[in-house]
Enzyme design. Structure first.
Site, PDB file in Angstrom:
ATOM      1  N   ARG A  81       0.919  -1.102  -0.077  1.00 44.05           N
ATOM      2  CA  ARG A  81       0.177   0.036   0.131  1.00 44.05           C
ATOM      3  C   ARG A  81       0.726   1.110   0.016  1.00 44.05           C
ATOM      4  O   ARG A  81       1.918   1.186   0.570  1.00 44.05           O
ATOM      5  CB  ARG A  81      -0.997  -0.102   1.167  1.00 44.05           C
ATOM      6  CG  ARG A  81      -2.020  -1.219   1.201  1.00 44.05           C
ATOM      7  CD  ARG A  81      -2.793  -1.309   2.474  1.00 44.05           C
ATOM      8  NE  ARG A  81      -3.768  -2.182   2.493  1.00 44.05           N
ATOM      9  CZ  ARG A  81      -3.816  -3.604   2.231  1.00 44.05           C
ATOM     10  NH1 ARG A  81      -2.615  -4.219   2.752  1.00 44.05           N
ATOM     11  NH2 ARG A  81      -4.638  -4.393   2.123  1.00 44.05           N
ATOM     12  N   HIS A 176       2.818 -13.238  -5.715  1.00 40.72           N
ATOM     13  CA  HIS A 176       2.040 -13.261  -4.570  1.00 40.72           C
ATOM     14  C   HIS A 176       1.078 -14.749  -4.708  1.00 40.72           C
ATOM     15  O   HIS A 176      -0.090 -14.521  -4.755  1.00 40.72           O
ATOM     16  CB  HIS A 176       0.975 -11.993  -4.828  1.00 40.72           C
ATOM     17  CG  HIS A 176       0.006 -11.492  -3.880  1.00 40.72           C
ATOM     18  ND1 HIS A 176      -1.119 -12.242  -3.215  1.00 40.72           N
ATOM     19  CD2 HIS A 176      -0.001 -10.382  -3.360  1.00 40.72           C
ATOM     20  CE1 HIS A 176      -1.605 -11.736  -2.301  1.00 40.72           C
ATOM     21  NE2 HIS A 176      -1.156 -10.391  -2.308  1.00 40.72           N
ATOM     22  N   GLU A 304       4.955 -12.405   1.295  1.00 42.44           N
ATOM     23  CA  GLU A 304       5.521 -11.803   0.118  1.00 42.44           C
ATOM     24  C   GLU A 304       6.782 -10.918   0.456  1.00 42.44           C
ATOM     25  O   GLU A 304       6.800 -10.186   1.438  1.00 42.44           O
ATOM     26  CB  GLU A 304       4.384 -10.733   0.017  1.00 42.44           C
ATOM     27  CG  GLU A 304       2.946 -11.303  -0.038  1.00 42.44           C
ATOM     28  CD  GLU A 304       1.830 -10.114  -0.093  1.00 42.44           C
ATOM     29  OE1 GLU A 304       1.868  -9.208  -0.974  1.00 42.44           O
ATOM     30  OE2 GLU A 304       0.872 -10.515   0.622  1.00 42.44           O
TER      31      GLU A 304
END
Length: 349
Positions: A81, A176, A304
């Site tokens: 993010r 991912h 990740e």
């Protein structure tokens, strides 16, 4: 002996990379996506250890609906993010395309896992390439990206990313996949170790909030093997923010080193994850049922290997800046075994 087979598809191509007596990896050029990793269990029976969709056409880069969870895809330009979908670069504010409220997640509404990459077969795998235009999802600079998926031996998949730019920018590319070493059921009984003394706390929007915190004495302590479900529903503010784990751990050491180990007592399968990145996002699949694919919550979880989330806005984070003439590099290795404990030690700094 490594064998690479290619199956053409209107949406691109599907590559199967297999080692005799070892693992087999299926990669789609659509989204540079890991569709399957087949690995032997304690009895030598091979089975898929990541969540995936059966048909390449179901993935978002092929026009399908399966993009909500980035299922096995390559996320970029910037994984995780960016707060407010903005950051400052060389005295100006860069505004990005938001796709999670006011924030940007995994590169924006048209991230790399939604793109059609170009493929070339290697002796031991496949190289996928992509060009991202200047201003793509708001990001400055024309970025050229290469992703290599290779078997370096019968048990080990290596995923490496490289990128170059013609203008200053920030880059953080990640694979991912959602792991489930049993191939079915939930992942709460999987035993996980993460070689990290600290993690980044988050707020209710899953954005990093404040300085790193120590894992000692908290539900976030995975420095020794511990069941994923051991404390996942504990009465803890951080777990409430993520509805489980959705936090970036800060593994010790630098360079390519083992940072996590995963084991299932049911199948006997094990996995050791090595990376050269400064962060490891542990997401316990808390909202999988809301995504395409028909998987229940916590049917798989992500590890990740990446930079710190929101790094362009954090002076304390390792830099993610990429300038012209430089090459972004990231490497991830997944080594699979069965019934063997692989220690995750404290790497040398």
């Amino acid at each position: 002996m490594i064998h690479v087979a290619v199956t053409p598809h209107p949406a691109g191509a599907v590559y199967r990379i297999a080692a005799a007596g070892g693992i087999a990896v299926t990669v789609a050029s659509a989204g540079a996506t890991l569709m399957r990793i087949d690995a032997p269990d304690r009895h030598g029976r091979s089975g898929n250890v990541i969540l995936g969709l059966d048909d390449i056409a179901a993935y978002p880069a092929a026009g399908g609906p399966g993009g909500d969870a980035c299922m096995g895809g390559t996320c970029g330009r910037f994984a995780n993010r960016i707060a407010g979908a903005r950051f400052d670069l060389d005295g100006r504010t860069v505004r990005l395309a938001p796709n999670e409220g006011p924030n940007q997640l995994h590169g924006g509404p048209d991230g790399f896992h939604r793109r059609r990459w170009q493929g070339r077969v290697l002796a031991d795998g496949v190289r996928l390439t992509l060009e991202s235009a200047d201003g793509d999802q708001g990001w400055p600079g024309r970025l050229t990206v290469a992703a290599d998926f290779r078997l370096i031996d019968a048990e080990t998949l290596a995923i490496s990313y490289r990128a170059r730019t013609d203008r200053p920018t920030h880059v953080n590319i990640v694979s991912h996949p959602y792991f489930n070493l049993d191939g079915a059921g939930d992942i709460l009984g999987h035993r996980l170790s993460i070689a990290a003394d600290t993690y980044l706390p988050i707020d209710a929007a899953a954005l990093p909030a404040g300085p790193p915190r120590a894992v000692a004495g908290t539900p976030f302590d995975f420095r020794g093997p511990r069941a994923v479900g051991d404390a996942i529903d504990a009465d803890d503010e951080q777990l409430r923010h993520g509805a489980g784990y959705n936090h970036c751990y800060l593994p010790a050491g630098t360079g390519l080193r083992p940072v996590a180990h995963l084991a299932s007592t049911a199948s006997g399968r094990t996995m050791t994850l090595s990376t050269d990145q400064p962060g490891l996002q542990f997401y316990s699949g808390n909202a999988l049922s809301a995504a395409a694919g028909g998987f229940p919550d916590r049917a798989g979880f992500c590890l990740e290997a990446q930079a710190w989330p929101d790094a362009p806005n954090r002076p304390d984070a390792p830099s993610t800046r990429l300038d012209p003439g430089e090459t972004y590099r990231s490497e991830l290795r997944l080594r699979f075994g069965a019934d063997g404990a692989v220690a995750v030690g404290r790497p040398a700094a």
